[in-house]
Scaffold this motif. Sequence first.
Motif, PDB file in Angstrom:
ATOM      1  N   ALA A  66      -0.416   4.732   5.920  1.00 25.37           N
ATOM      2  CA  ALA A  66       0.390   5.601   5.056  1.00 25.37           C
ATOM      3  C   ALA A  66       1.530   4.781   4.461  1.00 25.37           C
ATOM      4  CB  ALA A  66       0.951   6.771   5.861  1.00 25.37           C
ATOM      5  N   PRO A  67       2.070   5.232   3.337  1.00 21.15           N
ATOM      6  CA  PRO A  67       3.227   4.528   2.767  1.00 21.15           C
ATOM      7  C   PRO A  67       4.476   4.756   3.624  1.00 21.15           C
ATOM      8  CG  PRO A  67       2.712   6.482   1.475  1.00 21.15           C
ATOM      9  CD  PRO A  67       1.638   6.350   2.509  1.00 21.15           C
ATOM     10  N   LEU A  68       5.511   4.005   3.362  1.00 23.50           N
ATOM     11  CA  LEU A  68       6.728   4.100   4.158  1.00 23.50           C
ATOM     12  C   LEU A  68       7.425   5.452   4.044  1.00 23.50           C
ATOM     13  CD1 LEU A  68       8.258   0.574   3.437  1.00 23.50           C
ATOM     14  CD2 LEU A  68       7.001   1.313   5.470  1.00 23.50           C
ATOM     15  N   ALA A  69       7.390   6.073   2.879  1.00 26.50           N
ATOM     16  CA  ALA A  69       8.181   7.278   2.660  1.00 26.50           C
ATOM     17  C   ALA A  69       7.326   8.539   2.465  1.00 26.50           C
ATOM     18  CB  ALA A  69       9.101   7.083   1.463  1.00 26.50           C
ATOM     19  N   ASP A  70       6.083   8.530   2.930  1.00 27.66           N
ATOM     20  CA  ASP A  70       5.226   9.717   2.794  1.00 27.66           C
ATOM     21  C   ASP A  70       4.200   9.699   3.915  1.00 27.66           C
ATOM     22  OD1 ASP A  70       4.165  12.065   1.796  1.00 27.66           O
ATOM     23  OD2 ASP A  70       3.750  11.271  -0.201  1.00 27.66           O
ATOM     24  N   ASP A  71       3.509  10.810   4.088  1.00 28.29           N
ATOM     25  CA  ASP A  71       2.537  10.902   5.167  1.00 28.29           C
ATOM     26  C   ASP A  71       1.156  10.379   4.765  1.00 28.29           C
ATOM     27  OD1 ASP A  71       2.158  12.967   3.410  1.00 28.29           O
ATOM     28  OD2 ASP A  71       1.667  14.454   4.935  1.00 28.29           O
ATOM     29  N   ARG A  72       0.918  10.194   3.456  1.00 30.30           N
ATOM     30  CA  ARG A  72      -0.364   9.678   2.994  1.00 30.30           C
ATOM     31  C   ARG A  72      -0.192   9.077   1.603  1.00 30.30           C
ATOM     32  NH1 ARG A  72      -3.167  12.966  -0.710  1.00 30.30           N
ATOM     33  NH2 ARG A  72      -2.119  14.915  -1.117  1.00 30.30           N
ATOM     34  N   PHE A  73      -1.182   8.251   1.214  1.00 25.55           N
ATOM     35  CA  PHE A  73      -1.203   7.703  -0.133  1.00 25.55           C
ATOM     36  C   PHE A  73      -1.784   8.753  -1.078  1.00 25.55           C
ATOM     37  CE2 PHE A  73      -1.245   3.731   2.311  1.00 25.55           C
ATOM     38  CZ  PHE A  73      -0.223   3.054   1.670  1.00 25.55           C
ATOM     39  N   HIS A  74      -1.242   8.864  -2.256  1.00 22.18           N
ATOM     40  CA  HIS A  74      -1.727   9.808  -3.268  1.00 22.18           C
ATOM     41  C   HIS A  74      -2.454   9.013  -4.354  1.00 22.18           C
ATOM     42  CE1 HIS A  74       0.591  13.137  -1.534  1.00 22.18           C
ATOM     43  NE2 HIS A  74       1.473  12.192  -1.240  1.00 22.18           N
ATOM     44  N   LEU A  75      -3.699   8.666  -4.064  1.00 21.06           N
ATOM     45  CA  LEU A  75      -4.497   7.855  -4.973  1.00 21.06           C
ATOM     46  C   LEU A  75      -5.498   8.738  -5.702  1.00 21.06           C
ATOM     47  CD1 LEU A  75      -5.178   4.924  -2.496  1.00 21.06           C
ATOM     48  CD2 LEU A  75      -3.448   5.025  -4.297  1.00 21.06           C
ATOM     49  N   PRO A  76      -5.932   8.335  -6.886  1.00 17.27           N
ATOM     50  CA  PRO A  76      -6.943   9.127  -7.600  1.00 17.27           C
ATOM     51  C   PRO A  76      -8.201   9.271  -6.745  1.00 17.27           C
ATOM     52  CG  PRO A  76      -6.079   7.381  -9.003  1.00 17.27           C
ATOM     53  CD  PRO A  76      -5.537   7.147  -7.633  1.00 17.27           C
ATOM     54  N   ASP A  77      -8.798  10.452  -6.789  1.00 13.85           N
ATOM     55  CA  ASP A  77      -9.990  10.694  -5.982  1.00 13.85           C
ATOM     56  C   ASP A  77     -11.282  10.457  -6.763  1.00 13.85           C
ATOM     57  OD1 ASP A  77      -9.669  12.825  -7.639  1.00 13.85           O
ATOM     58  OD2 ASP A  77      -9.981  14.360  -6.126  1.00 13.85           O
ATOM     59  N   THR A  78     -11.163   9.984  -7.981  1.00 16.84           N
ATOM     60  CA  THR A  78     -12.346   9.728  -8.783  1.00 16.84           C
ATOM     61  C   THR A  78     -12.138   8.500  -9.653  1.00 16.84           C
ATOM     62  OG1 THR A  78     -13.896  10.664 -10.368  1.00 16.84           O
ATOM     63  CG2 THR A  78     -11.605  11.268 -10.651  1.00 16.84           C
ATOM     64  N   SER A  79     -13.225   7.865 -10.004  1.00 16.37           N
ATOM     65  CA  SER A  79     -13.151   6.750 -10.942  1.00 16.37           C
ATOM     66  C   SER A  79     -14.065   7.005 -12.138  1.00 16.37           C
ATOM     67  CB  SER A  79     -13.536   5.441 -10.246  1.00 16.37           C
ATOM     68  OG  SER A  79     -14.849   5.542  -9.739  1.00 16.37           O
ATOM     69  N   THR A  80     -14.456   8.275 -12.303  1.00 15.79           N
ATOM     70  CA  THR A  80     -15.336   8.664 -13.390  1.00 15.79           C
ATOM     71  C   THR A  80     -14.585   8.633 -14.722  1.00 15.79           C
ATOM     72  OG1 THR A  80     -16.496  10.113 -11.862  1.00 15.79           O
ATOM     73  CG2 THR A  80     -16.883  10.474 -14.204  1.00 15.79           C
ATOM     74  N   ILE A  81     -15.206   8.051 -15.717  1.00 17.10           N
ATOM     75  CA  ILE A  81     -14.631   8.044 -17.065  1.00 17.10           C
ATOM     76  C   ILE A  81     -15.174   9.269 -17.790  1.00 17.10           C
ATOM     77  CG2 ILE A  81     -14.503   6.799 -19.250  1.00 17.10           C
ATOM     78  CD1 ILE A  81     -14.743   4.215 -17.618  1.00 17.10           C
ATOM     79  N   THR A  82     -14.268  10.140 -18.210  1.00  9.81           N
ATOM     80  CA  THR A  82     -14.646  11.396 -18.848  1.00  9.81           C
ATOM     81  C   THR A  82     -14.125  11.447 -20.275  1.00  9.81           C
ATOM     82  OG1 THR A  82     -12.627  12.504 -18.102  1.00  9.81           O
ATOM     83  CG2 THR A  82     -14.547  12.601 -16.617  1.00  9.81           C
ATOM     84  N   ALA A  83     -14.638  12.396 -21.045  1.00 10.14           N
ATOM     85  CA  ALA A  83     -14.167  12.577 -22.425  1.00 10.14           C
ATOM     86  C   ALA A  83     -12.673  12.895 -22.472  1.00 10.14           C
ATOM     87  CB  ALA A  83     -14.989  13.655 -23.128  1.00 10.14           C
ATOM     88  N   PRO A  84     -12.150  13.802 -21.599  1.00 13.19           N
ATOM     89  CA  PRO A  84     -10.702  14.034 -21.627  1.00 13.19           C
ATOM     90  C   PRO A  84      -9.885  12.779 -21.301  1.00 13.19           C
ATOM     91  CG  PRO A  84     -11.794  15.824 -20.475  1.00 13.19           C
ATOM     92  CD  PRO A  84     -12.825  14.769 -20.720  1.00 13.19           C
ATOM     93  N   LEU A  85     -10.394  11.929 -20.413  1.00  4.80           N
ATOM     94  CA  LEU A  85      -9.688  10.694 -20.094  1.00  4.80           C
ATOM     95  C   LEU A  85      -9.639   9.780 -21.319  1.00  4.80           C
ATOM     96  CD1 LEU A  85      -8.350   8.762 -18.040  1.00  4.80           C
ATOM     97  CD2 LEU A  85     -10.654   7.951 -17.496  1.00  4.80           C
TER      98      LEU A  85
END
Length: 144
Positions: A66-85
């Motif tokens: 975990a990071p120093l100042a939080d209980d977990r890392f907040h990383l993207p849960d997907t690597s899909t390239i979408t039209a909105p992206l």
Amino acid sequence: MGRILVGLISGTLFGAGLAVSGMLDPVRVRGFLDLFGTWDPTLAFVMGGAMIPMAIAWIVQRSQRAPLADDRFHLPDTSTITAPLIGGSALFGIGWGLGGLCPGPALAAFAIAPDKAAIFTAAMVAGFAAAWFVQRSRTAVTTR
């Protein structure tokens, strides 16, 4: 309190880096995007310099639970390239090219040129709101 202090320190460090590197000046940013005019490579050096500590941070992050100042890392849960992206990225690039600022420098620019930063930030917030309404309407349609 720890999260607030870490956020304050990192935000201050980021803003100071933007100011020292000249990235709060929209003319300098537009100069980087002007490939066929008076091209200014400064932004390339700033981005290149940012990649080194970021690469180190990714390596260190993998070894931590975990990071120093939080209980977990907040990383993207997907690597899909979408039209909105792709569409959002294109709009971001167009806004960046026209305004010469992106969100971080725009907020930091309030200290140097509040009138110009306010205009850009107002347009940016309007874009955020429009995106939020579009996303909300899409979600409402798909949940029916």
